[in-house]
Design a protein around this motif. Structure first.
Motif, PDB file in Angstrom:
ATOM      1  N   ASP A 342      71.044 147.841 -43.625  1.00 24.72           N
ATOM      2  CA  ASP A 342      71.135 146.901 -42.512  1.00 24.72           C
ATOM      3  C   ASP A 342      69.800 146.184 -42.266  1.00 24.72           C
ATOM      4  O   ASP A 342      69.781 145.033 -41.832  1.00 24.72           O
ATOM      5  N   ARG A 343      68.678 146.879 -42.557  1.00 26.41           N
ATOM      6  CA  ARG A 343      67.364 146.315 -42.277  1.00 26.41           C
ATOM      7  C   ARG A 343      67.013 145.146 -43.201  1.00 26.41           C
ATOM      8  O   ARG A 343      66.070 144.406 -42.930  1.00 26.41           O
ATOM      9  N   LEU A 344      67.736 145.004 -44.303  1.00 28.40           N
ATOM     10  CA  LEU A 344      67.455 143.892 -45.209  1.00 28.40           C
ATOM     11  C   LEU A 344      67.908 142.558 -44.645  1.00 28.40           C
ATOM     12  O   LEU A 344      67.381 141.508 -45.018  1.00 28.40           O
ATOM     13  N   LYS A 345      68.874 142.599 -43.773  1.00 27.33           N
ATOM     14  CA  LYS A 345      69.482 141.353 -43.292  1.00 27.33           C
ATOM     15  C   LYS A 345      68.575 140.700 -42.255  1.00 27.33           C
ATOM     16  O   LYS A 345      68.245 141.290 -41.229  1.00 27.33           O
ATOM     17  N   SER A 346      68.170 139.455 -42.540  1.00 21.85           N
ATOM     18  CA  SER A 346      67.276 138.752 -41.623  1.00 21.85           C
ATOM     19  C   SER A 346      67.984 137.702 -40.789  1.00 21.85           C
ATOM     20  O   SER A 346      67.455 137.273 -39.761  1.00 21.85           O
ATOM     21  N   ALA A 347      69.166 137.248 -41.218  1.00 23.96           N
ATOM     22  CA  ALA A 347      69.899 136.230 -40.450  1.00 23.96           C
ATOM     23  C   ALA A 347      71.332 136.162 -40.948  1.00 23.96           C
ATOM     24  O   ALA A 347      71.614 136.475 -42.111  1.00 23.96           O
ATOM     25  N   GLU A 348      72.230 135.762 -40.055  1.00 22.25           N
ATOM     26  CA  GLU A 348      73.609 135.443 -40.431  1.00 22.25           C
ATOM     27  C   GLU A 348      73.884 134.018 -39.994  1.00 22.25           C
ATOM     28  O   GLU A 348      73.692 133.660 -38.826  1.00 22.25           O
ATOM     29  N   LEU A 349      74.317 133.194 -40.953  1.00 26.69           N
ATOM     30  CA  LEU A 349      74.497 131.769 -40.693  1.00 26.69           C
ATOM     31  C   LEU A 349      75.880 131.337 -41.149  1.00 26.69           C
ATOM     32  O   LEU A 349      76.464 131.942 -42.054  1.00 26.69           O
ATOM     33  N   PRO A 350      76.397 130.267 -40.566  1.00 28.09           N
ATOM     34  CA  PRO A 350      77.633 129.698 -41.104  1.00 28.09           C
ATOM     35  C   PRO A 350      77.366 129.046 -42.452  1.00 28.09           C
ATOM     36  O   PRO A 350      76.247 128.602 -42.734  1.00 28.09           O
ATOM     37  N   LEU A 351      78.374 128.982 -43.292  1.00 31.45           N
ATOM     38  CA  LEU A 351      78.217 128.395 -44.614  1.00 31.45           C
ATOM     39  C   LEU A 351      77.732 126.946 -44.535  1.00 31.45           C
ATOM     40  O   LEU A 351      77.038 126.466 -45.441  1.00 31.45           O
ATOM     41  N   SER A 352      78.041 126.262 -43.451  1.00 32.69           N
ATOM     42  CA  SER A 352      77.615 124.875 -43.304  1.00 32.69           C
ATOM     43  C   SER A 352      76.096 124.728 -43.229  1.00 32.69           C
ATOM     44  O   SER A 352      75.567 123.632 -43.420  1.00 32.69           O
ATOM     45  N   MET A 353      75.369 125.834 -42.990  1.00 32.83           N
ATOM     46  CA  MET A 353      73.911 125.785 -42.928  1.00 32.83           C
ATOM     47  C   MET A 353      73.284 126.282 -44.234  1.00 32.83           C
ATOM     48  O   MET A 353      72.149 126.757 -44.245  1.00 32.83           O
ATOM     49  N   ILE A 354      73.983 126.142 -45.334  1.00 34.55           N
ATOM     50  CA  ILE A 354      73.514 126.694 -46.597  1.00 34.55           C
ATOM     51  C   ILE A 354      72.204 126.069 -47.053  1.00 34.55           C
ATOM     52  O   ILE A 354      71.319 126.765 -47.581  1.00 34.55           O
ATOM     53  N   ASN A 355      71.997 124.777 -46.868  1.00 33.77           N
ATOM     54  CA  ASN A 355      70.736 124.165 -47.301  1.00 33.77           C
ATOM     55  C   ASN A 355      69.568 124.643 -46.450  1.00 33.77           C
ATOM     56  O   ASN A 355      68.456 124.845 -46.962  1.00 33.77           O
ATOM     57  N   ALA A 366      62.392 134.052 -45.133  1.00 33.02           N
ATOM     58  CA  ALA A 366      63.640 134.809 -45.023  1.00 33.02           C
ATOM     59  C   ALA A 366      63.604 136.023 -45.938  1.00 33.02           C
ATOM     60  O   ALA A 366      62.968 136.014 -46.992  1.00 33.02           O
ATOM     61  N   LEU A 367      64.320 137.054 -45.535  1.00 30.83           N
ATOM     62  CA  LEU A 367      64.463 138.240 -46.374  1.00 30.83           C
ATOM     63  C   LEU A 367      65.820 138.179 -47.061  1.00 30.83           C
ATOM     64  O   LEU A 367      65.940 137.754 -48.202  1.00 30.83           O
ATOM     65  N   ARG A 368      66.883 138.578 -46.357  1.00 32.15           N
ATOM     66  CA  ARG A 368      68.229 138.441 -46.913  1.00 32.15           C
ATOM     67  C   ARG A 368      69.108 137.824 -45.839  1.00 32.15           C
ATOM     68  O   ARG A 368      69.466 138.466 -44.855  1.00 32.15           O
ATOM     69  N   GLN A 369      69.435 136.568 -46.027  1.00 29.04           N
ATOM     70  CA  GLN A 369      70.348 135.881 -45.126  1.00 29.04           C
ATOM     71  C   GLN A 369      71.766 136.024 -45.668  1.00 29.04           C
ATOM     72  O   GLN A 369      71.979 136.035 -46.882  1.00 29.04           O
ATOM     73  N   THR A 370      72.725 136.112 -44.771  1.00 26.86           N
ATOM     74  CA  THR A 370      74.118 136.103 -45.207  1.00 26.86           C
ATOM     75  C   THR A 370      74.810 134.888 -44.616  1.00 26.86           C
ATOM     76  O   THR A 370      74.529 134.463 -43.486  1.00 26.86           O
ATOM     77  N   LEU A 371      75.696 134.312 -45.419  1.00 26.15           N
ATOM     78  CA  LEU A 371      76.468 133.143 -45.014  1.00 26.15           C
ATOM     79  C   LEU A 371      77.907 133.546 -44.803  1.00 26.15           C
ATOM     80  O   LEU A 371      78.486 134.286 -45.617  1.00 26.15           O
ATOM     81  N   LYS A 372      78.485 133.055 -43.733  1.00 25.28           N
ATOM     82  CA  LYS A 372      79.874 133.392 -43.401  1.00 25.28           C
ATOM     83  C   LYS A 372      80.696 132.126 -43.327  1.00 25.28           C
ATOM     84  O   LYS A 372      80.396 131.238 -42.517  1.00 25.28           O
ATOM     85  N   PRO A 373      81.712 132.017 -44.163  1.00 28.03           N
ATOM     86  CA  PRO A 373      82.606 130.851 -44.038  1.00 28.03           C
ATOM     87  C   PRO A 373      83.239 130.835 -42.653  1.00 28.03           C
ATOM     88  O   PRO A 373      83.799 131.850 -42.206  1.00 28.03           O
ATOM     89  N   GLU A 374      83.157 129.705 -41.996  1.00 23.95           N
ATOM     90  CA  GLU A 374      83.730 129.613 -40.648  1.00 23.95           C
ATOM     91  C   GLU A 374      85.227 129.882 -40.666  1.00 23.95           C
ATOM     92  O   GLU A 374      85.811 130.252 -39.649  1.00 23.95           O
ATOM     93  N   TRP A 375      85.857 129.697 -41.820  1.00 24.64           N
ATOM     94  CA  TRP A 375      87.300 129.839 -41.934  1.00 24.64           C
ATOM     95  C   TRP A 375      87.721 131.145 -42.602  1.00 24.64           C
ATOM     96  O   TRP A 375      88.831 131.322 -42.987  1.00 24.64           O
ATOM     97  N   SER A 376      86.764 132.085 -42.784  1.00 23.27           N
ATOM     98  CA  SER A 376      87.068 133.288 -43.561  1.00 23.27           C
ATOM     99  C   SER A 376      88.097 134.177 -42.883  1.00 23.27           C
ATOM    100  O   SER A 376      88.707 135.007 -43.515  1.00 23.27           O
ATOM    101  N   GLY A 377      88.318 133.995 -41.563  1.00 22.54           N
ATOM    102  CA  GLY A 377      89.299 134.828 -40.893  1.00 22.54           C
ATOM    103  C   GLY A 377      90.715 134.330 -41.000  1.00 22.54           C
ATOM    104  O   GLY A 377      91.653 134.959 -40.523  1.00 22.54           O
TER     105      GLY A 377
END
Length: 378
Positions: A342-355, A366-377
């Motif tokens: 869990d400590r590796l994760k530095s941010a969670e962003l929507p996929l639209s902020m990929i750039n 950044a360390l390890r950012q994760t991207l979440k598709p807004e429509w993944s649910g």
């Protein structure tokens, strides 16, 4: 079906990526899974230097390509011939879809699978071809058999490891690359044991994974080296006994490791850092090259030292790991509190902020950012 994905059409891209915006979210056609394949709804995808190296031109790949290779999600459809995965299973995706029959797979080294290496280089899936198409019906390449910066992905069955539904997607994703590579390098390539002295050069996501894995293995001293103070601090919290900037590494090695360590890990993707890591090893020591430098980069070392001091240089692709074995094992250690992923994760962003995410990765903040598709649910 129609999916949304982040497509790279030209490389190298210029920085800042927030201005040049090399990745564009596009509507793509995704073919149904063929025999031996899975359709996965992506829950989270990690932002890794292996993707950045395609964007900045350090790892040339055929374009256009839908990037993303470190991810987790849920199986929503299954091709014929797959009998050990069911709809609704959570899976961690891995970037070498081993064929299981070549000499390397048979020898227990799936990271070196010849069929997977060819497919990954061509931007296809293991069984050939692409399942991704643009609106004009032109083909879009897969990245490392995954292409996870998307709402959905079709992957080979051997690119997926089934895990428990208790692991959150944003944590599960990190086991597919950062942890698999760092843990594997420490555990399999190097076989670090209690009391071994270790130095880790480069404290990004994979480097920090190596630090926590070496700490779990009982390494002492464990020296973490990076120019960014915040990354040094995190390494200490993850189990490093000492942390310093590169310019102070020689002094720390002299003071805490008798001038040379048993194991030195280069995780920065730099030939110069690889030279420094080799210099950090003592008699009988080994340097483990984990990072991916530019293909044209070379390094030098005193040739006599290899024989006269019995030192080694070891390559570690995908941590010399076996994902179907190692990812469940790592998750068990995570559940037991021994691998604080869990400590590796530095941010969670929507996929639209990929750039924006890749710009943060490129500038080292950044360390390890994760991207979440807004429509993944959906």
């Amino acid at each position: 079906m129609e999916a949304i994905g982040a497509v790279l059409r030209e490389a190298p891209a210029t920085r800042p990526y927030t201005a040049s915006r090399p990745l564009s979210l596009e509507s793509v056609s995704l073919d149904p899974p063929q025999p031996g394949e899975l359709l996965v709804r992506i829950g989270a995808a990690g932002v890794c230097h292996s993707d950045l190296s395609v964007i900045d031109g350090n790892r040339p790949r055929p374009l256009p390509m839908l990037l993303g290779h470190e991810a987790a999600g849920t199986v929503v459809d299954i091709g014929t011939g797959v009998h050990d995965v069911k709809v609704g299973d959570k899976v961690v995706l891995v970037y070498v879809p081993s064929c299981g029959v070549c000499q390397f797979c048979n020898a227990g080294s799936p990271a070196l699978c010849t069929a997977a290496a060819a497919a990954n280089g061509e931007g296809t899936l293991l069984r050939g071809g692409s399942r991704l198409r643009a609106p004009d019906e032109s083909s879009i390449r897969h990245h490392l058999g995954v292409s996870a910066f998307a709402s959905h992905a079709v992957v080979d069955r051997n690119s997926a490891v089934v895990v428990g539904n208790d692991v959150p997607d944003d944590i599960a994703a990190l086991f597919g690359c950062a942890m698999l590579t760092g843990f594997g390098a420490v555990t399999h390539t190097a076989s670090v044991g209690p009391g071994d002295s270790v130095a880790v050069f480069g404290l990004g996501g994979v480097g920090q994974a190596a630090v926590m894995s070496a700490a779990a293995a009982g390494a002492n001293p464990l020296i973490a080296i990076d120019p960014i103070p915040a990354k040094q601090t995190l390494a200490l919290e993850l189990g490093a006994t000492h942390a310093c900037a590169p310019e102070d590494a020689a002094a720390y090695l002299a003071r805490y490791a008798d001038g040379g360590v048993d194991w030195a890990f280069e995780v920065a993707g730099s030939a110069k850092v690889l030279e420094a890591a080799y210099a950090a090893t003592g008699r009988g020591g080994a340097t483990v090259a984990v990072g991916l430098p530019h293909p044209d980069a070379t390094f030098t070392m005193p040739a006599l030292s290899i024989v006269a001091t019995n030192r080694r240089i070891l390559g570690s692709y995908m941590g010399s790991a076996q994902p179907q074995r190692d990812i469940p094992a790592m998750i068990s250690l995570w559940r037991a509190g021994r691998l604080p992923v869990d400590r590796l994760k530095s941010a969670e962003l929507p996929l639209s902020m990929i750039n924006e995410a890749f710009e943060a990765l490129a500038d080292g903040t950044a360390l390890r950012q994760t991207l979440k598709p807004e429509w993944s649910g959906r």
